[in-house]
Design a protein around this motif. Structure first.
Motif, short mmCIF file in Angstrom:
data_model
loop_
_atom_site.label_atom_id
_atom_site.label_comp_id
_atom_site.label_asym_id
_atom_site.label_seq_id
_atom_site.Cartn_x
_atom_site.Cartn_y
_atom_site.Cartn_z
N GLU A 46 -2.95 8.03 -1.07
CA GLU A 46 -2.68 6.67 -0.99
C GLU A 46 -2.40 6.19 -2.31
O GLU A 46 -1.53 5.33 -2.50
N ASP A 47 -3.52 6.55 -3.48
CA ASP A 47 -3.08 6.33 -4.78
C ASP A 47 -1.69 6.51 -5.15
O ASP A 47 -1.31 5.75 -6.22
N ASP B 273 -0.33 -3.93 -0.31
CA ASP B 273 -1.58 -2.58 -0.88
C ASP B 273 -2.64 -3.33 -0.78
O ASP B 273 -3.53 -2.72 -0.53
N ALA B 274 -2.56 -4.91 -1.28
CA ALA B 274 -3.88 -5.31 -1.28
C ALA B 274 -4.52 -5.40 -0.01
O ALA B 274 -5.76 -5.15 0.21
N TYR B 275 -3.80 -5.70 0.95
CA TYR B 275 -4.39 -5.85 2.41
C TYR B 275 -4.69 -4.45 2.93
O TYR B 275 -5.87 -4.47 3.33
N LEU B 276 -3.87 -3.44 2.44
CA LEU B 276 -4.19 -1.96 3.03
C LEU B 276 -5.68 -1.58 2.30
O LEU B 276 -6.57 -1.01 2.95
N LYS B 277 -5.69 -2.03 1.21
CA LYS B 277 -6.96 -1.43 0.50
C LYS B 277 -8.20 -2.31 1.11
O LYS B 277 -9.38 -1.94 1.22
N ALA B 278 -7.99 -3.70 1.39
CA ALA B 278 -9.11 -4.47 2.29
C ALA B 278 -9.17 -4.00 3.62
O ALA B 278 -10.17 -4.47 4.15
N GLY B 279 -8.37 -3.20 4.11
CA GLY B 279 -8.50 -2.47 5.58
C GLY B 279 -8.00 -3.75 6.62
O GLY B 279 -8.00 -3.61 7.70
N ARG C 16 5.26 3.30 2.46
CA ARG C 16 3.95 2.63 2.85
C ARG C 16 3.76 2.48 4.32
O ARG C 16 2.63 2.53 5.10
N PHE D 206 0.76 3.95 -3.74
CA PHE D 206 0.44 2.80 -4.54
C PHE D 206 1.17 2.81 -5.68
O PHE D 206 1.70 1.68 -6.40
N ASN E 143 -6.98 9.79 0.15
CA ASN E 143 -7.25 8.72 -0.89
C ASN E 143 -6.43 8.72 -2.12
O ASN E 143 -5.80 8.01 -2.57
#
Lengths: 763, 148
Positions: B53-54, B74-80, B105, B57, B50
């Motif tokens: 990942e931060d 990034d938004a998609y990745l955060k949303a799984g 990424r 980003f 995590n």
């Protein structure tokens, strides 16, 4: 006991039988209605699309490429673009009214181009936007046996002008009847009796839908009755909106070859190259007007009839106040605006379609592909595809002119891929690319000639403690026992060249030096390199392998070269990006895969030698500036008796392979240089790939060496060449004859550090 | 005694050259950095996905249009939504292949997907790009380390 039948009882029985039969008939029709409308209403073929083109701020752009893309998408040039599908190119500004696709909304945009790059993009309000997307070109479909093609619309996608026009022309009383309009039937009945022929139909939209879904177009009383029953049942089960939407999706609009165009969604795409939401009033009027006689009013075949019919519909719309009277004459004066037949979702590129089908069949049943309405987005670049097709035909014609009719049956195949990602951009499987049939790009397994040599040289360069680019090879007469016979390879020029540096042997494509190198390396080492390059089949242990008896298809060959062009990173070639279902959700994706198979440094050395092929070798002739800006490299290949002519080359982001030869394997007068390379050159000259920056190789060092003896030389010495070496493998001997002009290689920090480390380790 | 003086001298030269070498990014190669040799924060990068990942980003693309796509990814990745995140990254790659931020990424996404060899290959591929920063190089080396 005797039963006496009175007339009354007989009538009663007859009545009962009639009612039973009628009830049975109604039940049957009811079952068909509910099954058809509640089950899978229509079989929707999978649609195949080219890639959609992103235009992004900062990205490289080629004006002629962009214009060709817009032309293929049937965008029309207009001084003042004011509606979807129009553009204007002036100086360094492209003004374009996008049609809209996916998350890209329709609208007017300005694209500013400076020095081959997009410098700025603004929307209609002058606000800067980073990126815009053009819609993809439909390139084919997987059709069911009845060949019906449609784009399914939902209620929110149907514009009100389409609904108003359909109702005005086909059924003004639609929202007031229950499936049958007695008034319309009587009117039609009296007209037909009077004319003693069937002149007018009294069918409501519901009846028309019933007829289209369940019955033939035969006009008989029996069919009319059945149709009326079905219409009543449809109205009983479904809302008016559901019935109208079913009608909009189902109506037959045109026949295009074997393909039947159904529904207004497909109609809009087929005739105007756009979605139904983007249609202008006169375009809607034309499509609705065609319902009366799809063939008679077909705007491609009968433009005059179509124009009259459209204008009549526009008059009716104006009378019904659905369009403003002040605009009527403007609408009527507009041309039909039919897009060129190139923008059609027929299978346009057979060889590419083959690849797509092969990839699809690994994951989908045939029936799913033909009925589920899947949307297949591919990597095909339509501009490159058209250019590759055009140039293979053009080059064949040039060769026929030069060598005569004996080349009239010459065949060919070519593939263009993105080097890094393995995306297949264009494929040709025949010298007549539009023809369906034997796809040589995947099915012609042929000896690859000298295309095999880089694989042998890479095997050597990968053993960098033993070989570098100036390692001296022996190109003198070779005679060895092979398969009970004496094998004596020859060079193409029938000469022996003695001792030569390794890189010269490769770019001059010398057979004997290559055969000796292969023999020194051994079959196992070479097999290992083959495997790393993605070649799965085993090599046959004959020395002729090292100079080109190995057989591959163009597709297999370009896959191997992809690893080389991508600095040792293997990416499986793929034609499909993703597949979406009817709702637009991704059903399956084919992601970019990568696997480092070989270290980049030895590959870099090989690519240097392949670049020399363009500078001084078998593919010479390009300006040095171009070669450098593209970081171009390549290899010619000619099989025994010139039966096969090959060329594979990379330029910019593109890797392109070309094969020419006869299907019956007879000799040609062509070499790799005089045949396949010509196709490659014509194609590359046409599309002009963008320049690329060279990757950084910190372990590589460039040194001036002599072209003959491979020892240290200098910029001012004759016959010198700047050659890359993996640090620590470079030569350092300066022959006395070049003591004045040679440049002593500088030791860099890494050298010193390595030596110091050694001292410490040993100490 | 002479040997001892020689060793002292060579040690000083070695240290100076090492410093000079580290200042020049051109000579740092994929296999020349050993992650263990770096500070404890790097160890944390390796051990805490995590945190890693931060950090990923925070790496921006130089090209604004690519950056916009990376934000989506990034938004998609955060949303799984890994498939969509991948699609966006491939879209960015079609604009330019010279942004380390994209490959970082991709290496991270493959790590999240459990495709360790591919993660490593993306990291190795990115290390060939000329204009990536030392921090990007270090992060890429984390993926080389993570995959082994």
């Amino acid at each position: 006991m005797k039963i006496k039948f009175t007339l009354g009882s007989l009538a009663l029985i007859a009545l009962v039988i009639f009612f039973v039969l009628s009830a049975a008939l109604v039940a049957i029709i009811d079952s068909r209605v509910t099954n058809k409308l509640e089950g899978i209403l229509w079989t929707i073929p999978a649609k195949i699309y080219a890639r959609s083109l992103d235009i992004a701020e900062g990205s490289k752009v080629n004006k002629s490429y962009l214009i060709r893309e817009l032309d293929m998408l049937s965008y029309s040039e207009n001084e003042n673009p004011s509606k979807p599908g129009e553009f204007r190119y002036q100086k360094n500004n492209l003004k374009i009214f996008l049609r809209g696709y996916d998350d890209q909304k329709s609208g007017l945009f300005d694209i500013f181009i400076e020095e081959g790059k997009v410098s700025k993009i603004t929307n209609q309000l002058g606000i800067s936007v980073d990126i815009i997307r053009l819609e993809p070109i439909a390139i084919g479909g997987m059709y069911p046996s009845h060949m019906e093609d449609r784009i399914l619309l939902n209620w929110s996608q149907v514009p009100s002008i389409l609904i108003d026009t359909i109702l005005s022309i086909e059924d003004q009383n639609f929202f007031n009847h229950r499936g049958i309009s007695l008034r319309s039937i009587f009117r039609a009945f009296f007209t037909n009796v009077k004319a003693r022929d069937i002149e007018q139909g009294g069918s409501t939209i519901t009846q028309q839908l019933a007829k289209n879904l369940f019955f033939t177009s035969e006009q008989t009383i029996k069919r009319k009755v059945m149709e009326a029953i079905a219409a009543l049942l449809i109205e009983f089960h479904y809302s008016k909106e559901e019935i109208l939407l079913a009608y909009i999706n189902d109506v037959f609009l045109a026949q295009s070859g074997k393909r039947a165009i159904h529904g207004f969604g497909m109609g809009a795409q087929h005739f105007f190259g756009t979605s139904v939401a983007n249609l202008e009033a006169e375009q809607v009027a034309l499509l609705v007007g065609m319902l009366k006689g799809p063939s008679l009013y077909n705007p491609r075949r009968n433009p005059n009839n179509a124009t009259s019919r459209r204008n009549l519909v526009l008059d009716i719309l104006q009378k019904g106040r659905y369009i403003d009277s002040s605009l009527l004459e403007d609408y009527k004066s507009r041309p039909l605006g039919i897009v060129s037949p190139s923008f059609r979702s027929e299978t346009k590129y057979p060889a590419f379609h083959d690849l797509v089908r092969l990839e699809l069949r690994e994951n989908y049943e045939d029936s799913e592909l033909r009925t589920q309405g899947l949307k297949v987005q591919t990597n095909l670049d339509p501009v490159l595809q058209d250019s590759l097709e055009y140039n293979i035909k053009k080059t064949k014609n040039q060769l026929v002119k030069k060598y005569g009719d004996r080349l009239i049956e010459l065949e060919g195949a070519a593939i263009a891929v993105d080097i890094s990602t393995g995306e297949i951009k264009a494929v040709v499987g025949s010298s007549d690319p539009a023809k369906f049939g034997f796809n040589r790009s995947i099915n012609a397994i042929r000896p690859i000639g000298s295309l095999v040599k880089p694989f042998i040289y890479l095997t050597a360069l990968n053993k960098y403690d033993q070989y570098n680019l100036t390692t001296i090879l022996d190109d003198s007469k070779l005679s060895i026992q092979s398969g009970g016979e004496i094998w004596e390879p020859n060079n193409f020029d029938k000469k022996f060249h003695g001792k030569i540096p390794l890189h010269v042997a490769l770019w001059q494509s010398y057979n004997i030096a290559s055969a000796r190198l292969g023999l020194d390396l051994g079959y196992d080492s070479v097999q290992e390199t083959f495997n790393k390059l993605g070649i799965v089949k085993s090599i046959e242990r004959y020395p002729s392998l090292f100079i080109g008896s190995f057989e591959m298809s163009p597709f297999e060959a370009i896959q191997s070269y992809q690893v080389i062009a991508a600095d040792g990173f293997y990416s499986p070639l793929r034609s499909i990006r993703d597949i979406k279902d009817l709702k637009g959700d991704i059903d399956l994706s084919y992601p970019y895969k990568i696997e480092q198979r070989i270290r980049p440094e030895p590959v870099h050395l090989l690519k240097f030698a392949m670049k020399q092929t363009f500078i001084s070798g078998t593919a010479r002739g390009y300006p040095r500036k171009k070669i450098d800006s593209w970081e171009a490299g390549g290899k010619t290949g000619t099989s025994d008796d010139q039966r096969d002519s090959w060329f594979v080359g990379f330029a910019g982001d593109l890797l392109v392979l070309v094969w020419l030869g006869f299907d019956d394997n007879r000799p040609t007068p062509l070499t790799g240089r005089s045949g396949a390379l010509e196709v490659w050159k014509n194609f590359i000259n046409d599309i002009q790939p963008s320049s690329i920056e060279r990757n950084d190789f910190p372990r590589i060092k460039y040194i001036w060496t002599d072209k003959k003896d491979g020892l240290v030389s200098g910029e001012k010495c004759k016959n010198s060449l700047l050659v890359p070496f993996i640090i620590g493998t470079e030569p350092n001997t300066i022959p006395s004859v070049r003591s004045k002009c040679a440049t002593k290689p500088k030791r860099n920090q890494s050298d010193v550090m390595q030596k110091l480390k050694k001292v410490f380790e040993e100490g | 005694m002479n040997n001892f003086r020689l060793i002292i001298f060579l040690s000083v030269v070695f240290v100076l050259l090492s410093c000079a070498s580290n200042q020049n990014n051109k000579y740092i190669t994929s296999d020349s950095i050993s992650v263990e040799e770096f500070s404890s924060s790097v160890e944390l990068l390796v051990s805490d996905i995590n945190f890693l990942e931060d950090e990923i980003f925070k790496i921006n693309a130089k090209n604004p249009s690519v950056q916009r796509i990376l934000v989506n990814s990034d938004a998609y990745l955060k949303a799984g939504k890994l498939i969509q995140a991948n699609s966006e990254l491939e879209r960015a790659l079609r604009i330019t292949k010279k942004e380390g931020a994209i490959y970082l990424r991709l290496a991270h996404l493959r790590l999240v997907q459990g495709l360790l060899d591919e993660s490593k290959s993306f990291a190795s591929r990115a290390l060939l790009i000329n204009e990536i920063s030392s921090w990007e190089r270090l992060l890429l080396n984390v993926y080389l380390k993570s995959s082994t």
